[in-house]
Design a protein around this motif. Structure first.
Motif, PDB file in Angstrom:
ATOM      1  N   LYS A 165      12.226  31.017  -5.315  1.00 33.57           N
ATOM      2  CA  LYS A 165      11.729  29.647  -5.732  1.00 33.57           C
ATOM      3  C   LYS A 165      10.951  29.169  -7.079  1.00 33.57           C
ATOM      4  O   LYS A 165      10.154  28.076  -7.703  1.00 33.57           O
ATOM      5  CB  LYS A 165      11.040  29.219  -4.788  1.00 33.57           C
ATOM      6  N   SER A 166      10.868  31.221  -7.299  1.00 33.28           N
ATOM      7  CA  SER A 166       9.282  31.002  -8.114  1.00 33.28           C
ATOM      8  C   SER A 166       9.709  31.489  -9.926  1.00 33.28           C
ATOM      9  O   SER A 166       9.499  30.868 -10.645  1.00 33.28           O
ATOM     10  CB  SER A 166       8.234  32.010  -7.841  1.00 33.28           C
ATOM     11  N   VAL A 167      10.926  31.308  -9.490  1.00 35.98           N
ATOM     12  CA  VAL A 167      12.247  31.493 -11.014  1.00 35.98           C
ATOM     13  C   VAL A 167      12.360  30.089 -11.629  1.00 35.98           C
ATOM     14  O   VAL A 167      12.604  29.271 -11.515  1.00 35.98           O
ATOM     15  CB  VAL A 167      13.210  32.160 -10.799  1.00 35.98           C
ATOM     16  N   ILE A 168      11.645  30.041 -12.960  1.00 37.04           N
ATOM     17  CA  ILE A 168      11.808  29.218 -13.767  1.00 37.04           C
ATOM     18  C   ILE A 168      13.316  29.542 -14.690  1.00 37.04           C
ATOM     19  O   ILE A 168      14.101  28.137 -15.091  1.00 37.04           O
ATOM     20  CB  ILE A 168      11.111  28.668 -14.960  1.00 37.04           C
ATOM     21  N   SER A 169      13.212  30.550 -15.573  1.00 38.31           N
ATOM     22  CA  SER A 169      13.647  30.807 -16.382  1.00 38.31           C
ATOM     23  C   SER A 169      14.176  32.446 -16.347  1.00 38.31           C
ATOM     24  O   SER A 169      13.524  32.780 -15.605  1.00 38.31           O
ATOM     25  CB  SER A 169      13.809  30.622 -17.275  1.00 38.31           C
ATOM     26  N   THR A 170      15.619  32.994 -16.355  1.00 46.01           N
ATOM     27  CA  THR A 170      16.362  34.575 -16.667  1.00 46.01           C
ATOM     28  C   THR A 170      17.290  34.768 -18.018  1.00 46.01           C
ATOM     29  O   THR A 170      17.347  33.719 -18.134  1.00 46.01           O
ATOM     30  CB  THR A 170      16.713  34.739 -14.778  1.00 46.01           C
ATOM     31  N   GLY A 171      16.919  35.612 -18.286  1.00 45.77           N
ATOM     32  CA  GLY A 171      17.912  35.997 -19.616  1.00 45.77           C
ATOM     33  C   GLY A 171      18.015  37.811 -19.280  1.00 45.77           C
ATOM     34  O   GLY A 171      17.462  38.002 -18.554  1.00 45.77           O
ATOM     35  N   SER A 172      18.485  37.658 -20.172  1.00 49.55           N
ATOM     36  CA  SER A 172      19.140  39.698 -20.777  1.00 49.55           C
ATOM     37  C   SER A 172      20.077  39.665 -21.613  1.00 49.55           C
ATOM     38  O   SER A 172      20.487  38.755 -22.070  1.00 49.55           O
ATOM     39  CB  SER A 172      19.659  40.024 -19.251  1.00 49.55           C
ATOM     40  N   LEU A 173      19.834  41.086 -22.259  1.00 46.88           N
ATOM     41  CA  LEU A 173      20.579  41.407 -23.970  1.00 46.88           C
ATOM     42  C   LEU A 173      21.010  42.705 -23.240  1.00 46.88           C
ATOM     43  O   LEU A 173      20.719  43.613 -22.446  1.00 46.88           O
ATOM     44  CB  LEU A 173      19.900  41.823 -24.687  1.00 46.88           C
TER      45      LEU A 173
END
Length: 167
Positions: free
Chosen positions: A83-91
């Motif tokens: 529930k703490s996740v706002i945004s994620t991403g990767s390269l």
């Protein structure tokens, strides 16, 4: 619901080899729970490494650099169900036996711009965390974010949405 004009918050966190690293982003100037002031993040843009850094990876090597933006401090990367996740991403990148890059994938898995009204934040600090699967971190020095935000008064419906979605 009173809203401000949009403004930008910038943040950066350096890679630390294959050890998770994070930096706090102070939102105390925008968020005031007693004053019912909250931050809404509308968009996030990501920059990997320094602007002049050339993407490299070793021969027969694969690498994944990842970031997460959360409302709570973390000790490692967390799943989207946290529930703490706002945004994620990767390269992600892979190379052949000569070190020639075969594939590069840049993804913004979860982002406020994917939601109808952005992402409402009611905490005084958020955290930008990064991790890499390879110690050289593909020559990446850091991950930078630029967030487009507004400040608004916390209405009863926004308070309910905030309570249900994160804290």
């Amino acid at each position: 619901m009173a809203k401000s004009d949009s403004f930008f918050i910038r943040a950066s966190t350096s890679f630390n080899g294959t050890t998770y690293n994070q930096s706090p982003i102070d939102l105390g100037a925008y968020v005031d729970a007693l004053g019912k002031s909250v931050l809404r993040i509308h968009n996030i843009s990501v920059q990997w490494g320094e602007p002049v850094t050339e993407l490299t990876v070793g021969a027969n090597q694969e690498n994944r650099n990842a970031f997460q933006l959360t409302t709570q401090s973390q000790t490692s990367m967390v799943l989207a169900t946290d529930k703490s996740v706002i945004s994620t991403g990767s390269l992600a990148c892979s190379a052949d036996a000569t070190g020639c890059i075969l594939t590069t994938t840049d993804s913004l898995d979860i982002a406020p711009q994917h939601w109808t009204q952005g992402y409402l934040v009611g905490v005084e600090a958020i955290y930008l965390g990064v991790d890499s699967s390879v110690a050289t971190s593909m020559n990446m020095a850091s991950c930078q974010l630029v967030m487009e935000c507004t400040v608004e008064t916390l209405s009863s419906s926004a308070a309910m949405a905030l309570a249900l979605s994160q804290q």
